[in-house]
Motif scaffolding. Sequence first.
Motif, PDB file in Angstrom:
ATOM      1  N   GLY A 248      15.573 -53.711 -37.331  1.00 17.63           N
ATOM      2  CA  GLY A 248      14.986 -54.318 -38.522  1.00 17.63           C
ATOM      3  C   GLY A 248      16.003 -54.849 -39.515  1.00 17.63           C
ATOM      4  N   THR A 249      15.485 -55.342 -40.630  1.00 17.55           N
ATOM      5  CA  THR A 249      16.354 -56.026 -41.598  1.00 17.55           C
ATOM      6  C   THR A 249      17.310 -55.065 -42.314  1.00 17.55           C
ATOM      7  OG1 THR A 249      14.636 -55.911 -43.298  1.00 17.55           O
ATOM      8  CG2 THR A 249      14.745 -57.923 -41.986  1.00 17.55           C
TER       9      THR A 249
ATOM     10  N   ASN B 115       7.292 -53.379 -40.383  1.00 18.89           N
ATOM     11  CA  ASN B 115       7.862 -53.842 -39.118  1.00 18.89           C
ATOM     12  C   ASN B 115       9.094 -54.721 -39.316  1.00 18.89           C
ATOM     13  OD1 ASN B 115       6.161 -53.316 -36.379  1.00 18.89           O
ATOM     14  ND2 ASN B 115       4.831 -53.155 -38.157  1.00 18.89           N
ATOM     15  N   ILE B 116       9.114 -55.494 -40.395  1.00 19.39           N
ATOM     16  CA  ILE B 116      10.283 -56.348 -40.656  1.00 19.39           C
ATOM     17  C   ILE B 116      11.453 -55.484 -41.148  1.00 19.39           C
ATOM     18  CG2 ILE B 116      11.179 -58.067 -42.300  1.00 19.39           C
ATOM     19  CD1 ILE B 116       9.773 -59.333 -39.930  1.00 19.39           C
ATOM     20  N   VAL B 117      11.179 -54.611 -42.088  1.00 16.00           N
ATOM     21  CA  VAL B 117      12.256 -53.761 -42.618  1.00 16.00           C
ATOM     22  C   VAL B 117      12.756 -52.798 -41.537  1.00 16.00           C
ATOM     23  CG1 VAL B 117      12.857 -51.961 -44.295  1.00 16.00           C
ATOM     24  CG2 VAL B 117      11.432 -53.890 -45.000  1.00 16.00           C
ATOM     25  N   GLY B 118      11.830 -52.182 -40.819  1.00 17.11           N
ATOM     26  CA  GLY B 118      12.193 -51.097 -39.905  1.00 17.11           C
ATOM     27  C   GLY B 118      12.427 -51.529 -38.469  1.00 17.11           C
ATOM     28  N   GLY B 119      12.031 -52.775 -38.117  1.00 18.84           N
ATOM     29  CA  GLY B 119      12.293 -53.304 -36.783  1.00 18.84           C
ATOM     30  C   GLY B 119      11.224 -52.960 -35.761  1.00 18.84           C
TER      31      GLY B 119
END
Lengths: 115, 115, 115, 115, 115, 115
Positions: free
Chosen positions: B94-95, E90-94
């Motif tokens: 993730g980011t 989902n974006i932050v954590g992948g």
Amino acid sequence: MGALIQEFNDYRQRMNEVILSKNNLVMKRLWNLDTNTYDAGALSVQTKEMLGLVASMVLRCDDCIKYHLGKCHEQGVTTEQLYEVFAVANIVGGTIVIPHTRRAAEYWEELIASR
Amino acid sequence: MGALIQEFNDYRQRMNEVILSKNNLVMKRLWNLDTNTYDAGALSVQTKEMLGLVASMVLRCDDCIKYHLGKCHEQGVTTEQLYEVFAVANIVGGTIVIPHTRRAAEYWEELIASR
Amino acid sequence: MGALIQEFNDYRQRMNEVILSKNNLVMKRLWNLDTNTYDAGALSVQTKEMLGLVASMVLRCDDCIKYHLGKCHEQGVTTEQLYEVFAVANIVGGTIVIPHTRRAAEYWEELIASR
Amino acid sequence: MGALIQEFNDYRQRMNEVILSKNNLVMKRLWNLDTNTYDAGALSVQTKEMLGLVASMVLRCDDCIKYHLGKCHEQGVTTEQLYEVFAVANIVGGTIVIPHTRRAAEYWEELIASR
Amino acid sequence: MGALIQEFNDYRQRMNEVILSKNNLVMKRLWNLDTNTYDAGALSVQTKEMLGLVASMVLRCDDCIKYHLGKCHEQGVTTEQLYEVFAVANIVGGTIVIPHTRRAAEYWEELIASR
Amino acid sequence: MGALIQEFNDYRQRMNEVILSKNNLVMKRLWNLDTNTYDAGALSVQTKEMLGLVASMVLRCDDCIKYHLGKCHEQGVTTEQLYEVFAVANIVGGTIVIPHTRRAAEYWEELIASR
């Protein structure tokens, strides 16, 4: 197909359909991007799938591990190679990776038996 | 040698000496085992170092990343290949991996310039 | 602009340029997607930025925290609201979040002073 | 007092004051509770501080590690005992704990020298 | 009430009783504090529950996710809003958050059906 | 022996045999080293097992928790002491540790009943 493989695939497909039916664009695009990530490029698909596997192991995500084990199997990774990936994961991530390695080993046996 | 590389190597060597001087056997044996893990086997050293790198990235350990970047550079990993490892790490992790990718990119530029 | 803000922005911009110059498509698309994620939708930008902040805090990513603090500030989040986000992060993530909360508090003071 | 100890204590005290000045009750009560956790009970303060240290090491929180190292030093933990705590942390948490162990070892040397 | 909801609630209540019966004061006070954290303040209960949810998702704690999904449902969070929380997580954590998102989606369907 | 204990031990032994049968030397040596780590030294086995437990709890590894609970039980750790270890884990690691504490409490009840 082994019972673990069947159960993993069925649940995954069923819930992916639920999630995609909600039409959240970020989720959809992330999933497409996830697929692209493992396409052949400067690195082979086989190498990328092993990268995805070791990353999933140290982050201790059993379902992600199963997914990449399936792909590694498709890409012809041998059992000896696989256990070297396991070794890197266990050394980098420590003994907390062992229980996930046990489940990974069990799933791999099913993949081999399903050939 | 670039300033980041020099600083990393010096601190690492200095503190490793402090730690090893205490004669804790578990620490010593773990470090030996860590070295063995990346020896050539069914997988090449190059592949194993990329595995170590992606694992370090998703676990967000900057010093581990630097170490494996140095090894990847020695093993002839190209910039294009390296960024495919970065891509796997950022998609899986993730980011939150982005800030570590920035520092990895900076260190890689130094490694290339030091050739 | 405060020194911490300036340093964060400068390094971030400089390294983003290095990374984007390598033309890795997955990285580029992930970054675009990252931006889209925080666009107004069923939730406001303000709420989404607080979500990004709390996620960054429990994952203990200082640079991610700084980024979302900047955005929360732009979106008019008050200091009282911000500390309620901090409280959720510290309760969910535990006392290991405290050192990151200290650095977040320091950065927030700079953001307020820079108005 | 060594430079690392001084810097850690000063920053910690300064930012704790900023945070507490905002009067967020959850934060205040969590910090009180944090203090109570390490009071003598069925386990000694020394044992609890070693528990806090190993937890901080595997979670890789450098400032938390420094805090508990200071407390372990006050409680008379010996260097030999300390390195056994380090060994547990490195085995459970893997080689990603090594860079934090280096910084812990450096801080411990300062604590010993400051006696 | 759906089967997943029933099972989660029953186990949670049963084991909370076991834990509280041991009279550990730190545990009791932490649990009270946990409840206070989500009380209305400068932020609404709804916003705080979404903060708790996204934090639980990136930390990949399925039971914590279930708990906050229940609270979000009580607070009138819509499915469209919920999926925007999922997107941030989902974006932050992948992609390692995806399996937890599947289980969250399944639980949410039960919550909706139980209305 | 309680059902949870039996199931944990059986699966663990069965999969350890699968893994060891592959003769990966790094895995074998890591497992030996893991055993040595908890041998009596400057710290007692009891203290080391509590260190292993708290590390496993904050890293949220249920199987690792079960393993160290079994060892703590063998080493005569009392329920009151155990809950002080739980308290440290929950304060350091936050409320995401609670679901793992529930499962730990359940397993501990079985261990006590099995005496």
